[in-house]
Design an enzyme around this catalytic site. Structure first.
Site, PDB file in Angstrom:
ATOM      1  N   ASP A  10       0.876  -1.176   0.000  1.00 52.82           N
ATOM      2  CA  ASP A  10       0.000   0.000   0.000  1.00 52.82           C
ATOM      3  C   ASP A  10       0.910   1.222   0.000  1.00 52.82           C
ATOM      4  O   ASP A  10       2.123   1.106   0.198  1.00 52.82           O
ATOM      5  CB  ASP A  10      -0.878  -0.021   1.272  1.00 52.82           C
ATOM      6  CG  ASP A  10      -1.761   1.210   1.382  1.00 52.82           C
ATOM      7  OD1 ASP A  10      -2.426   1.560   0.386  1.00 52.82           O
ATOM      8  OD2 ASP A  10      -1.776   1.850   2.458  1.00 52.82           O
ATOM      9  N   SER A  11       0.313   2.394  -0.177  1.00 51.89           N
ATOM     10  CA  SER A  11       1.109   3.619  -0.113  1.00 51.89           C
ATOM     11  C   SER A  11       1.559   3.918   1.318  1.00 51.89           C
ATOM     12  O   SER A  11       2.457   4.732   1.521  1.00 51.89           O
ATOM     13  CB  SER A  11       0.280   4.790  -0.629  1.00 51.89           C
ATOM     14  OG  SER A  11      -0.895   4.907   0.150  1.00 51.89           O
ATOM     15  N   CYS A  73      -4.666  -1.569  -1.622  1.00 55.54           N
ATOM     16  CA  CYS A  73      -4.751  -0.131  -1.843  1.00 55.54           C
ATOM     17  C   CYS A  73      -5.805   0.113  -2.924  1.00 55.54           C
ATOM     18  O   CYS A  73      -5.666  -0.390  -4.050  1.00 55.54           O
ATOM     19  CB  CYS A  73      -3.379   0.366  -2.302  1.00 55.54           C
ATOM     20  SG  CYS A  73      -3.380   2.085  -2.835  1.00 55.54           S
ATOM     21  N   GLU A 152      -2.469   8.629   8.475  1.00 55.51           N
ATOM     22  CA  GLU A 152      -0.998   8.578   8.444  1.00 55.51           C
ATOM     23  C   GLU A 152      -0.390   9.364   9.608  1.00 55.51           C
ATOM     24  O   GLU A 152       0.708   9.080  10.058  1.00 55.51           O
ATOM     25  CB  GLU A 152      -0.465   9.125   7.115  1.00 55.51           C
ATOM     26  CG  GLU A 152      -0.673   8.186   5.934  1.00 55.51           C
ATOM     27  CD  GLU A 152       0.143   6.883   6.008  1.00 55.51           C
ATOM     28  OE1 GLU A 152       1.285   6.910   6.499  1.00 55.51           O
ATOM     29  OE2 GLU A 152      -0.385   5.832   5.573  1.00 55.51           O
ATOM     30  N   CYS A 187     -10.954   2.987   0.211  1.00 45.53           N
ATOM     31  CA  CYS A 187      -9.531   3.236   0.469  1.00 45.53           C
ATOM     32  C   CYS A 187      -9.205   2.444   1.717  1.00 45.53           C
ATOM     33  O   CYS A 187      -9.931   2.516   2.716  1.00 45.53           O
ATOM     34  CB  CYS A 187      -9.291   4.724   0.706  1.00 45.53           C
ATOM     35  SG  CYS A 187      -7.638   5.083   1.328  1.00 45.53           S
ATOM     36  N   HIS A 189      -7.119   2.859   3.918  1.00 47.03           N
ATOM     37  CA  HIS A 189      -6.828   3.647   5.124  1.00 47.03           C
ATOM     38  C   HIS A 189      -8.098   3.872   5.969  1.00 47.03           C
ATOM     39  O   HIS A 189      -8.009   4.084   7.173  1.00 47.03           O
ATOM     40  CB  HIS A 189      -6.280   5.027   4.739  1.00 47.03           C
ATOM     41  CG  HIS A 189      -4.820   5.057   4.434  1.00 47.03           C
ATOM     42  ND1 HIS A 189      -4.290   4.497   3.298  1.00 47.03           N
ATOM     43  CD2 HIS A 189      -3.770   5.583   5.116  1.00 47.03           C
ATOM     44  CE1 HIS A 189      -2.971   4.699   3.290  1.00 47.03           C
ATOM     45  NE2 HIS A 189      -2.635   5.350   4.384  1.00 47.03           N
TER      46      HIS A 189
HETATM   47  N1  DGL Z   1      -4.669   3.186   1.045  1.00 48.62           N
HETATM   48  C1  DGL Z   1      -4.800   3.748  -0.228  1.00 48.62           C
HETATM   49  C2  DGL Z   1      -6.051   3.427  -0.933  1.00 48.62           C
HETATM   50  O1  DGL Z   1      -6.612   2.414  -0.598  1.00 48.62           O
HETATM   51  C3  DGL Z   1      -4.032   4.906  -0.664  1.00 48.62           C
HETATM   52  C4  DGL Z   1      -4.237   6.224  -0.065  1.00 48.62           C
HETATM   53  C5  DGL Z   1      -3.337   7.203  -0.730  1.00 48.62           C
HETATM   54  O2  DGL Z   1      -2.145   6.941  -0.821  1.00 48.62           O
HETATM   55  O3  DGL Z   1      -3.823   8.260  -1.165  1.00 48.62           O
HETATM   56  O4  DGL Z   1      -6.513   4.120  -1.796  1.00 48.62           O
END
Ligand code: DGL
Length: 280
Positions: A10-11, A73, A152, A187, A189
């Protein structure tokens, strides 16, 4: 049987939602996680940049001889083509299909909301996947990029006034949609602030955690292909990040509910770029 690790990426911290569920349902599996914390967020970048970063992330995990690549992600999964993922020569899944399947199964009214990053909502990926399964579903989308920065930076408590304020501001877009019974957290996150989102809807909307749905998909995928790890011991999880390991550990330990000890490692972004170039 295949005792090699599963590679999850993931990012940043978001993919931990998939890791948490994988560890619960497949406790014998070894996991190698990569979070590109040095370059998060991906979701407000253009398609080509996201794909270039994803190729580097996958090249890094390939070095660890993973048996499956999991793009935990929503952003990467929304822009990644089968062809590009297939070039790695390793079974691959993103989060879009498993999450769309879970949402279609959950919704009785046929009105489903999707929240995600700007790149994800712009791509229309979840709506397309849902309509391939159930053509009658009405899909409502809303990009919520600030949720990524909140997570984050460790702003995940539901009583945090900043989290509450941002949640209210984004989610009021759904206020007139009384028929919406399901909301995709598109997302990975976002499940870290699950409670705030659930509270906004007075717990009347089913929230689909994309990390969790994807972990369940991975379980079926590996089981059907006889690729599960059959070691006796409990599986290990190693975490690689491209920025400060302490910051990652602090939030990850709160979310995963235990210490990560010396399992969090740092990797240079320059090394990642070099790796992907070697493959070209
Ligand atoms: N966790 C990510 C997603 O599911 C990425 C969030 C990001 O880097 O903007 O989209």
């Amino acid at each position: 049987m295949d005792n090699r690790p599963i590679g999850v990426f993931d990012s940043g911290l978001g993919g931990l939602t998939a890791v948490k569920e994988l560890r619960r349902i497949l406790p014998r599996e070894n996991i190698v996680y990569f979070g590109d914390t040095g370059r998060v967020p991906y979701g407000n970048r253009g398609r080509d940049t996201i794909l270039a970063f994803a190729a580097q992330d996958m090249a890094f995990l390939k070095q660890h001889d993973v048996k499956m690549l999991v793009a935990a992600c929503g952003t990467i999964s929304s822009v990644m083509t089968e062809q590009l993922a297939g070039r790695m020569g390793i079974p691959f899944t993103g989060v879009v299909l498993p999450t769309a399947q879970a949402a279609c199964a959950a919704s009785t009214t046929g009105v489903v909301g999707v929240i995600g990053t700007s790149a994800t909502i712009r791509s229309g990926s979840f709506a397309k996947a849902i309509h391939n399964i159930r053509g009658d579903v009405k899909v409502l989308g809303k990009s919520c990029p600030l949720f990524v920065s909140l997570v984050e930076n460790g702003y995940i408590a539901s009583d945090n006034p900043v989290v509450q304020l941002v949640t209210r501001d984004y989610l009021r877009t759904f206020d007139g949609e009384a028929d919406m019974d399901t909301l995709i957290l598109g997302c990975t996150h976002f499940p870290l602030i699950y409670d705030s989102i659930a509270e906004y809807f007075h717990y009347n909307v089913t929230l689909i955690d994309s990390g969790r749905a994807t972990a369940q998909y991975v379980q079926s995928f590996l089981t059907e292909r006889n690729m599960l790890c059959e070691q006796d011991a409990e599986g290990t999880a190693d975490y690689y990040v491209s920025d400060n390991t302490d910051d990652f550990s602090a939030v990850a330990e709160r979310f995963l509910g235990g210490p990560l000890g010396n399992r969090v490692h740092h990797i240079n972004v320059e090394e990642l770029s070099a790796l992907a170039q070697e493959r070209e």
